[in-house]
Design a protein around this motif. Sequence first.
Motif, mmCIF file in Angstrom:
data_model
loop_
_atom_site.group_PDB
_atom_site.id
_atom_site.type_symbol
_atom_site.label_atom_id
_atom_site.label_comp_id
_atom_site.label_asym_id
_atom_site.label_seq_id
_atom_site.Cartn_x
_atom_site.Cartn_y
_atom_site.Cartn_z
ATOM 1 N N ASP A 34 0.848 -1.191 0.000
ATOM 2 C CA ASP A 34 0.000 0.000 0.000
ATOM 3 C C ASP A 34 0.883 1.240 0.000
ATOM 4 O O ASP A 34 2.085 1.181 0.256
ATOM 5 C CB ASP A 34 -0.910 0.008 1.234
ATOM 6 C CG ASP A 34 -2.119 0.920 1.077
ATOM 7 O OD1 ASP A 34 -2.319 1.472 -0.034
ATOM 8 O OD2 ASP A 34 -2.851 1.100 2.056
ATOM 9 N N TYR A 35 0.242 2.372 -0.309
ATOM 10 C CA TYR A 35 0.852 3.700 -0.144
ATOM 11 C C TYR A 35 -0.101 4.547 0.686
ATOM 12 O O TYR A 35 -1.265 4.738 0.320
ATOM 13 C CB TYR A 35 1.079 4.371 -1.503
ATOM 14 C CG TYR A 35 2.240 3.818 -2.275
ATOM 15 C CD1 TYR A 35 3.550 4.121 -1.907
ATOM 16 C CD2 TYR A 35 2.039 2.999 -3.375
ATOM 17 C CE1 TYR A 35 4.630 3.619 -2.609
ATOM 18 C CE2 TYR A 35 3.110 2.495 -4.088
ATOM 19 C CZ TYR A 35 4.400 2.805 -3.701
ATOM 20 O OH TYR A 35 5.459 2.300 -4.401
ATOM 21 N N TRP A 36 0.402 5.077 1.784
ATOM 22 C CA TRP A 36 -0.380 5.982 2.633
ATOM 23 C C TRP A 36 0.559 6.639 3.624
ATOM 24 O O TRP A 36 1.497 5.999 4.107
ATOM 25 C CB TRP A 36 -1.486 5.236 3.388
ATOM 26 C CG TRP A 36 -2.376 6.160 4.186
ATOM 27 C CD1 TRP A 36 -2.275 6.484 5.505
ATOM 28 C CD2 TRP A 36 -3.499 6.907 3.678
ATOM 29 N NE1 TRP A 36 -3.254 7.381 5.862
ATOM 30 C CE2 TRP A 36 -4.024 7.660 4.758
ATOM 31 C CE3 TRP A 36 -4.101 7.016 2.437
ATOM 32 C CZ2 TRP A 36 -5.110 8.502 4.626
ATOM 33 C CZ3 TRP A 36 -5.203 7.855 2.304
ATOM 34 C CH2 TRP A 36 -5.706 8.583 3.387
ATOM 35 N N HIS A 101 -14.555 1.952 -6.854
ATOM 36 C CA HIS A 101 -14.621 3.408 -6.729
ATOM 37 C C HIS A 101 -13.463 4.024 -7.510
ATOM 38 O O HIS A 101 -12.353 3.498 -7.498
ATOM 39 C CB HIS A 101 -14.500 3.844 -5.267
ATOM 40 C CG HIS A 101 -15.719 3.613 -4.442
ATOM 41 N ND1 HIS A 101 -16.200 2.352 -4.145
ATOM 42 C CD2 HIS A 101 -16.568 4.493 -3.832
ATOM 43 C CE1 HIS A 101 -17.289 2.465 -3.386
ATOM 44 N NE2 HIS A 101 -17.525 3.751 -3.186
ATOM 45 N N ILE A 102 -13.745 5.136 -8.177
ATOM 46 C CA ILE A 102 -12.677 5.930 -8.763
ATOM 47 C C ILE A 102 -12.235 6.938 -7.710
ATOM 48 O O ILE A 102 -13.083 7.541 -7.028
ATOM 49 C CB ILE A 102 -13.136 6.624 -10.067
ATOM 50 C CG1 ILE A 102 -11.952 7.305 -10.754
ATOM 51 C CG2 ILE A 102 -14.278 7.592 -9.836
ATOM 52 C CD1 ILE A 102 -10.984 6.358 -11.379
ATOM 53 N N GLY A 103 -10.933 7.089 -7.555
ATOM 54 C CA GLY A 103 -10.499 7.988 -6.504
ATOM 55 C C GLY A 103 -9.051 8.375 -6.645
ATOM 56 O O GLY A 103 -8.359 7.966 -7.578
ATOM 57 N N ALA A 104 -8.597 9.176 -5.693
ATOM 58 C CA ALA A 104 -7.217 9.641 -5.688
ATOM 59 C C ALA A 104 -6.757 9.838 -4.253
ATOM 60 O O ALA A 104 -7.543 10.223 -3.379
ATOM 61 C CB ALA A 104 -7.092 10.949 -6.463
ATOM 62 N N VAL A 105 -5.481 9.547 -4.033
ATOM 63 C CA VAL A 105 -4.805 9.890 -2.778
ATOM 64 C C VAL A 105 -3.714 10.895 -3.122
ATOM 65 O O VAL A 105 -2.835 10.611 -3.938
ATOM 66 C CB VAL A 105 -4.204 8.658 -2.094
ATOM 67 C CG1 VAL A 105 -3.336 9.072 -0.902
ATOM 68 C CG2 VAL A 105 -5.312 7.710 -1.641
ATOM 69 N N VAL A 106 -3.807 12.069 -2.540
ATOM 70 C CA VAL A 106 -2.828 13.131 -2.759
ATOM 71 C C VAL A 106 -2.013 13.282 -1.476
ATOM 72 O O VAL A 106 -2.577 13.460 -0.391
ATOM 73 C CB VAL A 106 -3.516 14.455 -3.125
ATOM 74 C CG1 VAL A 106 -2.487 15.573 -3.296
ATOM 75 C CG2 VAL A 106 -4.341 14.293 -4.399
ATOM 76 N N THR A 107 -0.693 13.199 -1.620
ATOM 77 C CA THR A 107 0.186 13.195 -0.451
ATOM 78 C C THR A 107 1.236 14.281 -0.551
ATOM 79 O O THR A 107 1.961 14.371 -1.548
ATOM 80 C CB THR A 107 0.859 11.819 -0.295
ATOM 81 O OG1 THR A 107 -0.145 10.830 -0.087
ATOM 82 C CG2 THR A 107 1.833 11.819 0.875
ATOM 83 N N ASP A 108 1.292 15.106 0.467
ATOM 84 C CA ASP A 108 2.385 16.046 0.671
ATOM 85 C C ASP A 108 2.666 16.020 2.171
ATOM 86 O O ASP A 108 2.040 16.751 2.946
ATOM 87 C CB ASP A 108 2.018 17.453 0.194
ATOM 88 C CG ASP A 108 3.202 18.411 0.233
ATOM 89 O OD1 ASP A 108 4.273 18.003 0.744
ATOM 90 O OD2 ASP A 108 3.070 19.551 -0.228
ATOM 91 N N ASP A 112 -4.377 12.469 1.735
ATOM 92 C CA ASP A 112 -5.836 12.562 1.803
ATOM 93 C C ASP A 112 -6.420 11.632 0.741
ATOM 94 O O ASP A 112 -5.710 11.142 -0.137
ATOM 95 C CB ASP A 112 -6.334 14.001 1.661
ATOM 96 C CG ASP A 112 -6.148 14.573 0.263
ATOM 97 O OD1 ASP A 112 -6.357 13.849 -0.739
ATOM 98 O OD2 ASP A 112 -5.814 15.759 0.145
ATOM 99 N N TRP A 113 -7.727 11.402 0.809
ATOM 100 C CA TRP A 113 -8.360 10.385 -0.032
ATOM 101 C C TRP A 113 -9.714 10.894 -0.481
ATOM 102 O O TRP A 113 -10.516 11.350 0.340
ATOM 103 C CB TRP A 113 -8.515 9.093 0.779
ATOM 104 C CG TRP A 113 -9.064 7.907 0.062
ATOM 105 C CD1 TRP A 113 -8.968 7.588 -1.252
ATOM 106 C CD2 TRP A 113 -9.785 6.829 0.672
ATOM 107 N NE1 TRP A 113 -9.567 6.388 -1.520
ATOM 108 C CE2 TRP A 113 -10.083 5.903 -0.345
ATOM 109 C CE3 TRP A 113 -10.211 6.557 1.973
ATOM 110 C CZ2 TRP A 113 -10.786 4.721 -0.106
ATOM 111 C CZ3 TRP A 113 -10.903 5.384 2.211
ATOM 112 C CH2 TRP A 113 -11.183 4.474 1.184
ATOM 113 N N SER A 114 -9.959 10.848 -1.785
ATOM 114 C CA SER A 114 -11.286 11.155 -2.321
ATOM 115 C C SER A 114 -11.723 9.994 -3.206
ATOM 116 O O SER A 114 -10.891 9.360 -3.857
ATOM 117 C CB SER A 114 -11.256 12.451 -3.142
ATOM 118 O OG SER A 114 -10.324 12.347 -4.211
ATOM 119 N N LEU A 115 -13.020 9.698 -3.226
ATOM 120 C CA LEU A 115 -13.485 8.565 -4.013
ATOM 121 C C LEU A 115 -14.956 8.721 -4.357
ATOM 122 O O LEU A 115 -15.707 9.442 -3.699
ATOM 123 C CB LEU A 115 -13.257 7.248 -3.282
ATOM 124 C CG LEU A 115 -14.133 6.875 -2.088
ATOM 125 C CD1 LEU A 115 -13.935 5.393 -1.747
ATOM 126 C CD2 LEU A 115 -13.788 7.704 -0.870
#
Length: 199
Positions: A34-36, A101-108, A112-115
């Motif tokens: 995973d990536y988180w 689900h279509i989604g994205a995790v944006v990391t800086d 965060d996670w949207s789906l």
Amino acid sequence: MRRINWQSGVWSNEPVSSRAEAEQLTVEAAEGSDYWQKTMYGFQHDNGHALLAPWVGNEAIEVSFALDGFTELYDQAGIMLWYGDQQWIKAGIELNDGVPHIGAVVTDTYSDWSLSPVAEWSGEVITLRASQMKDAVILRARTENHPWRTIRVARFPYDSGKQAGPFLCAPTRAGFRVTFTRWTATAPDEDVHTDPPIH
């Protein structure tokens, strides 16, 4: 449009297996991959599988894969945009509560996670697209039978040193395989409100 060879990429973490046949690449993810980063759950996971190549100039990057074999919670695949282990974006399909689900995790530093559910996409070939515009990327997705859908505009202000390519993760189980069918570079988006062509 320029096809990117699977051999052009380097794995961030080696998968259980990967096999290129004709124009396809079939990959098996490791259990627990995973990536988180940190947010809500507290843990830091950076053992997913991303096949990364330099992302140069203003080309848009597209990754396509078959949406079959997604059966367990958090099975996921799509496109990874990478600047560093604290600055990256993954966008794609993730199985959540039995529904793709279509989604994205944006990391800086933090993720965060949207789906959004896309049950109607089941069984199709999915294409993810990332196109940089100023200090951001426009993330879109489509299938063979459904038009482009804009899923995120996210900050990604890196002009050099960035990479992109297909990714997959299997946070909850062993044996998850994904067949990627295409990895291409193409002309960038003209505008967030203008759909790019379908190749």
